[in-house]
Design a protein around this motif. Structure first.
Motif, short mmCIF file in Angstrom:
data_model
loop_
_atom_site.label_atom_id
_atom_site.label_comp_id
_atom_site.label_asym_id
_atom_site.label_seq_id
_atom_site.Cartn_x
_atom_site.Cartn_y
_atom_site.Cartn_z
N LEU A 153 0.82 -1.21 0.00
CA LEU A 153 0.00 0.00 0.00
C LEU A 153 0.86 1.27 0.00
N VAL A 156 1.02 3.60 -3.07
CA VAL A 156 0.09 4.70 -3.32
C VAL A 156 0.81 6.04 -3.28
N SER A 160 0.74 9.00 -6.45
CA SER A 160 -0.31 9.95 -6.10
C SER A 160 -0.12 11.33 -6.71
N GLY A 167 -4.42 10.94 -3.39
CA GLY A 167 -4.05 9.57 -3.70
C GLY A 167 -4.65 8.59 -2.71
N LEU A 168 -4.64 8.94 -1.42
CA LEU A 168 -5.20 8.07 -0.39
C LEU A 168 -6.72 7.96 -0.54
N ALA A 171 -7.33 5.62 -3.41
CA ALA A 171 -7.08 4.24 -3.00
C ALA A 171 -8.22 3.71 -2.14
N SER A 277 7.02 2.12 -7.92
CA SER A 277 7.16 2.90 -6.69
C SER A 277 8.59 2.88 -6.16
N PRO A 432 -3.85 5.06 -7.91
CA PRO A 432 -4.11 4.57 -6.55
C PRO A 432 -5.44 3.81 -6.44
N ILE A 435 -4.77 0.36 -7.62
CA ILE A 435 -3.98 -0.39 -6.64
C ILE A 435 -4.87 -0.86 -5.50
N GLY A 436 -5.71 0.04 -4.98
CA GLY A 436 -6.61 -0.33 -3.90
C GLY A 436 -7.56 -1.44 -4.31
#
Length: 498
Positions: A153, A156, A160, A167-168, A171, A277, A432, A435-436
């Motif tokens: 995680l 992210v 972002s 970004g959070l 996600a 990343s 993000p 990814i989430g």
């Protein structure tokens, strides 16, 4: 070992087998380059053609298709911001900005050679470390998976853009969409609203094409047709000096791809994003990522292709498929009367080595076929946009519908296209969310299984060396991200004061 290698070469080196490898790679490149027509679909289409041919010829064709499709998903990702495969979503982040700068040829050249190098490294790892890495993969239980997802995680922060908060949020929205479908422990429907086609969850392909491709079509449709600039992409020319400069990034991405690929259930998409990343974290110019960085392309593509050898490790050594594609390959093995696992090494060692050599030959054929594919598909962007974008829209619909033969997926694609359009307008990053969405099912199931095993005790997440290692890496990553954020804010404040 030398005797077995000679026997494998004698078994493999024939006109029929070499043609099968070449045809497989070429077909795989075609399938991966058309959004929605993934390598999984390509292998599924090829398997019926292999019923009546020799096993080594069959696997030469199948594995060539696998290798080719892993690379070619980057071509539409770089050219038209439309990932050909889910793993190519990480390549979009820097590949498409490079095309907008007129450097699409460089981006595709870097993607090709990063793919070839990552592919070759992973195949060598498969040959010499299959048993060892497979044993390591078997040590991953629910607690280890949960800690790995927690560490993943931190990706992210790397994708972002200028706002970690946005970004959070993205996600978190991806996590929410990842909960749609059957509960992983109780098998009860969640957020399906009575729609049977959602019991298996939201289609990753529909979400992917909607977020990246359809939203791009909406963005482009805002501009007048006459004002849209036509981009002419040159041939895929990249110097060996540029490739040598990216070798550390490619090597790191290859290792990440091999390790994550060898862990059943993860696959190429998390590997590509984690490699991206880590490349950004190690870069001296992280601000270039997301705006057109060859390092970003090299990192994503090397990890993406390295998962091929990684995913074959548990399949060949233990009989456990590492991802969806190798699950289909497992069926092909069984169709030809072969059971992957230790017994395969004991009874058909010459066939195993022949498969290994076929993988290396496929990697060596990829540059020739890849360069031809790049030259062919590069002409796409020379088509006027008022013709190109309607054709892309039709291909997106055909690809999404053909993936599951579901009209619901078409509505999901359009819905995510509208959502992606709104996010772009509000400067929310798309990666993000992806990814989430990808990590949620793995993470939720692992955490709940671990807590069930431990009767609710959270200490299970510190019960093994692997879990503790990922927890420490997570803490270090969060600390690094915090320090970098503080540093960036100080620099921004100094610039504003000037």
């Amino acid at each position: 070992m030398f005797v077995e290698l000679l026997s494998a070469l004698e078994m493999l080196i024939s006109v029929a087998n070499l043609v099968a490898i070449f045809a497989g790679v070429a077909f795989g490149v075609f399938m991966g380059a058309i959004p929605g027509l993934t390598g999984t679909m390509g292998i599924a289409l090829v398997i019926p053609l292999t019923y009546t041919i020799e096993p080594i010829t069959a696997f030469a064709l199948l594995l060539g298709t696998y290798k080719g499709s892993l690379f070619s998903g980057c071509i539409p990702a770089i050219l038209i911001n439309t990932p050909g495969t889910p793993a190519a979503a990480a390549t979009v982040l820097d590949g498409y900005p490079l095309t907008q700068e007129g450097r699409g040829g460089e981006a595709m050249g870097m993607a090709l050679w990063a793919s070839v190098i990552g592919d070759t490294i992973s195949t060598v790892a498969l040959i010499f470390g299959a048993i060892l890495l497979a044993q390591l993969a078997t040590r991953f239980g629910p607690a280890e998976f949960a800690c790995l997802v927690l560490f993943s995680l931190t990706i992210v922060a790397g994708v972002s853009g200028d706002s970690l908060i946005k970004g959070l949020v993205a996600a978190a929205v991806g996590f929410i969409f990842g909960t749609v479908g059957l509960d992983p422990m109780m098998a009860t429907p969640r957020f399906t609203f009575g729609e049977l086609t959602l019991l298996e969850g939201i289609s990753l392909m529909a979400m992917l094409i909607g977020l990246f491709a359809v939203s791009e079509l909406f963005i482009q449709s805002e501009a007048a047709v006459g004002s849209i600039k036509k981009i002419i992409v040159p041939k895929a020319r990249i110097s060996w000096g540029q490739i040598r400069a990216k070798l550390p990034t490619i090597a790191r991405g290859s290792v990440i791809g091999i390790i994550l690929g060898s862990i059943p259930g993860l696959g190429a998409t998390p590997s590509a994003f984690l490699s991206y990343s880590e490349a950004k974290r190690a870069s001296k110019t992280p601000e270039k990522f997301g705006k057109g960085s060859l390092d970003g392309v090299a990192a994503a593509e090397s990890a993406n292709n390295a998962t091929a050898g990684g995913a074959l490790i548990p399949l060949m050594a233990l009989g456990v498929p590492g991802d969806v594609v190798t699950a289909v390959l497992l069926g092909a093995f069984l169709i030809h009367g072969l059971a992957p696992g230790p017994q395969l090494f004991a009874e058909n060692l010459d066939l195993v080595y022949a498969i290994f050599i076929a993988l290396l030959i496929a990697a060596l054929m990829l540059p020739v076929i890849g360069l031809a594919a790049i030259r062919l598909f590069s002409r796409i962007v020379m088509i006027p946009q008022y013709i190109l974008y309607p054709v892309i829209a039709i291909l997106c619909m055909l690809g999404v519908y053909g993936f599951n033969s579901s009209t619901t997926d078409l509505w999901i694609m359009i819905g995510f296209g509208v959502l992606g359009y709104g996010m772009r307008k509000l400067s929310f990053p798309l990666a993000p969310m992806m990814i989430g969405f990808v990590l949620e099912p793995i993470g939720e199931q692992s955490v709940r299984q671990a807590l069930t095993i431990s009767s609710g005790s959270w200490w299970i997440f510190t019960s093994s060396v692997i879990s503790v290692l990922f927890l420490v890496l997570t803490v270090l990553a969060v600390g690094f991200i915090s320090l970098r954020t503080i540093k960036d804010r100080k620099q921004a404040a100094i610039q504003q004061s000037r």
